[in-house]
Design an enzyme around this catalytic site. Sequence first.
Site, PDB file in Angstrom:
ATOM      1  N   HIS A  34       0.859  -1.188   0.000  1.00  0.00           N
ATOM      2  CA  HIS A  34       0.000   0.000   0.000  1.00  0.00           C
ATOM      3  C   HIS A  34       0.895   1.238   0.000  1.00  0.00           C
ATOM      4  O   HIS A  34       2.132   1.126  -0.013  1.00  0.00           O
ATOM      5  CB  HIS A  34      -0.956  -0.016   1.204  1.00  0.00           C
ATOM      6  N   GLU A  35       0.270   2.388   0.076  1.00  0.00           N
ATOM      7  CA  GLU A  35       0.994   3.657  -0.040  1.00  0.00           C
ATOM      8  C   GLU A  35       2.071   3.810   1.057  1.00  0.00           C
ATOM      9  O   GLU A  35       3.091   4.460   0.838  1.00  0.00           O
ATOM     10  CB  GLU A  35      -0.025   4.803  -0.001  1.00  0.00           C
ATOM     11  N   GLY A  36       1.839   3.213   2.241  1.00  0.00           N
ATOM     12  CA  GLY A  36       2.851   3.265   3.300  1.00  0.00           C
ATOM     13  C   GLY A  36       4.140   2.583   2.858  1.00  0.00           C
ATOM     14  O   GLY A  36       5.247   3.137   2.998  1.00  0.00           O
ATOM     15  N   HIS A  37       4.008   1.381   2.289  1.00  0.00           N
ATOM     16  CA  HIS A  37       5.190   0.677   1.775  1.00  0.00           C
ATOM     17  C   HIS A  37       5.861   1.500   0.668  1.00  0.00           C
ATOM     18  O   HIS A  37       7.091   1.592   0.609  1.00  0.00           O
ATOM     19  CB  HIS A  37       4.785  -0.671   1.158  1.00  0.00           C
ATOM     20  N   GLN A 153       8.997  -2.396  16.417  1.00  0.00           N
ATOM     21  CA  GLN A 153       9.813  -3.152  15.461  1.00  0.00           C
ATOM     22  C   GLN A 153      11.037  -2.346  15.056  1.00  0.00           C
ATOM     23  O   GLN A 153      12.165  -2.872  15.027  1.00  0.00           O
ATOM     24  CB  GLN A 153       8.950  -3.477  14.246  1.00  0.00           C
ATOM     25  N   MET A 184      -2.254   3.398   7.369  1.00  0.00           N
ATOM     26  CA  MET A 184      -2.383   2.340   6.352  1.00  0.00           C
ATOM     27  C   MET A 184      -1.768   1.052   6.864  1.00  0.00           C
ATOM     28  O   MET A 184      -0.739   1.068   7.539  1.00  0.00           O
ATOM     29  CB  MET A 184      -1.692   2.774   5.069  1.00  0.00           C
ATOM     30  N   SER A 185      -2.416  -0.053   6.559  1.00  0.00           N
ATOM     31  CA  SER A 185      -1.929  -1.366   6.981  1.00  0.00           C
ATOM     32  C   SER A 185      -2.560  -2.418   6.086  1.00  0.00           C
ATOM     33  O   SER A 185      -3.733  -2.281   5.705  1.00  0.00           O
ATOM     34  CB  SER A 185      -2.335  -1.624   8.443  1.00  0.00           C
ATOM     35  N   SER A 186      -1.797  -3.453   5.775  1.00  0.00           N
ATOM     36  CA  SER A 186      -2.370  -4.554   4.984  1.00  0.00           C
ATOM     37  C   SER A 186      -3.553  -5.152   5.737  1.00  0.00           C
ATOM     38  O   SER A 186      -4.496  -5.658   5.128  1.00  0.00           O
ATOM     39  CB  SER A 186      -1.307  -5.626   4.741  1.00  0.00           C
TER      40      SER A 186
HETATM   41  P1  AMP Z   1       4.671  -5.045   6.618  1.00  0.00           P
HETATM   42  O1  AMP Z   1       4.500  -5.445   5.193  1.00  0.00           O
HETATM   43  O2  AMP Z   1       3.380  -4.767   7.327  1.00  0.00           O
HETATM   44  O3  AMP Z   1       5.607  -5.961   7.377  1.00  0.00           O
HETATM   45  O4  AMP Z   1       5.395  -3.643   6.601  1.00  0.00           O
HETATM   46  C1  AMP Z   1       6.616  -3.472   5.919  1.00  0.00           C
HETATM   47  C2  AMP Z   1       7.197  -2.132   6.296  1.00  0.00           C
HETATM   48  O5  AMP Z   1       6.272  -1.099   5.944  1.00  0.00           O
HETATM   49  C3  AMP Z   1       7.456  -1.987   7.805  1.00  0.00           C
HETATM   50  O6  AMP Z   1       8.678  -1.301   7.984  1.00  0.00           O
HETATM   51  C4  AMP Z   1       6.287  -1.166   8.259  1.00  0.00           C
HETATM   52  O7  AMP Z   1       6.563  -0.395   9.430  1.00  0.00           O
HETATM   53  C5  AMP Z   1       6.069  -0.265   7.067  1.00  0.00           C
HETATM   54  N1  AMP Z   1       4.720   0.271   7.060  1.00  0.00           N
HETATM   55  C6  AMP Z   1       3.556  -0.422   7.147  1.00  0.00           C
HETATM   56  N2  AMP Z   1       2.504   0.415   7.155  1.00  0.00           N
HETATM   57  C7  AMP Z   1       3.008   1.667   7.081  1.00  0.00           C
HETATM   58  C8  AMP Z   1       2.435   2.980   7.060  1.00  0.00           C
HETATM   59  N3  AMP Z   1       1.124   3.153   7.118  1.00  0.00           N
HETATM   60  N4  AMP Z   1       3.262   4.035   6.981  1.00  0.00           N
HETATM   61  C9  AMP Z   1       4.617   3.862   6.933  1.00  0.00           C
HETATM   62  N5  AMP Z   1       5.213   2.657   6.940  1.00  0.00           N
HETATM   63  C10 AMP Z   1       4.427   1.575   7.015  1.00  0.00           C
END
Ligand code: AMP
Length: 285
Positions: A34-37, A153, A184-186
């Site tokens: 998503h946009e966060g990644h 983390q 944002m979160s998966s």
């Molecule tokens: P994940 O795929 O959930 O393990 O996240 C991979 C990376 O993306 C991790 O470093 C998360 O902290 C970061 N991340 C996830 N969601 C966000 C977000 N909304 N804003 C910024 N970074 C994010």
Amino acid sequence: MEVIETVQGMQQRVDALRSAGHMIALVPTMGFLHEGHLELMRAGKRNTDILIISIFVNPTQFGPGEDLDQYPRDTEGDLQKARDVGVDIVFIPSAGEMYQENCQTTVQVEKLPQHLCGLSRPGHFDGVATVVAKLFNITKPHIAIFGQKDYQQLAVISRMVMDLNMDVQILGVPTVREPDGLAMSSRNNYLSPEERKSAICLKKSIDLAEQLFQGGEKEAKNIIDRVRSLVMSYPFTEIDYIALCDPVTLDNVDLLKEENLLALAVRVGKTKLIDNCLLHTGTVS
Ligand code: AMP
């Protein structure tokens, strides 16, 4: 964009890039981008000339009964997004490729996991630290980029890198939010439309805590009580934790200092959501 599935293939490729003088950034992810990644990836591109991302749903950081099997996946969509943002290499190993039979070495950060999410997810941060250490050895980045959304983390990984003298710079990127403020979160994908409305309680909690703190409230208990009442006023919510703590040690504070971390985890329906913010004197973050 190259897609590499094997550890050896990745190591050979990165050795050649390093020998040719390239600077390498790594963004580790579990996919369903998503946009966060994507914001992490843009930060990588600004800082180096080769951007590697990993997509790996790491089984060792999921506990029994957690959502490993349901975790959302969309490899084709992820590869397209990565291509659009200018990723150079996607490392996408299988679980068998990452964890050979009979592997028995883990990385354990001692104290930081004994707080916040670590309390209800025993072993989770061992899984995170171990897989990130492995990804560093496989992709050999100069810089690795993580989101501040997963504050604990980021703290655990920064500690591991310092303690083990790993030759990689860790960069934290601010949380990217939906227009209404939800981080944002998966996992937001799990929320029903009604639950999605309640999920805004996390950002509303942050706003309330900031307002109280900037208004002069220094008693952690008073802020936590107000945030608890706010969260509980939304339907489908169940609080896992609301904590005010030292941003370095993650120890709880009773009286707020110059810089404090507000961290919260709330179950909305069956989905656990986390969020956090730093409360500084004089500034709103
Ligand atoms: P994940 O795929 O959930 O393990 O996240 C991979 C990376 O993306 C991790 O470093 C998360 O902290 C970061 N991340 C996830 N969601 C966000 C977000 N909304 N804003 C910024 N970074 C994010």
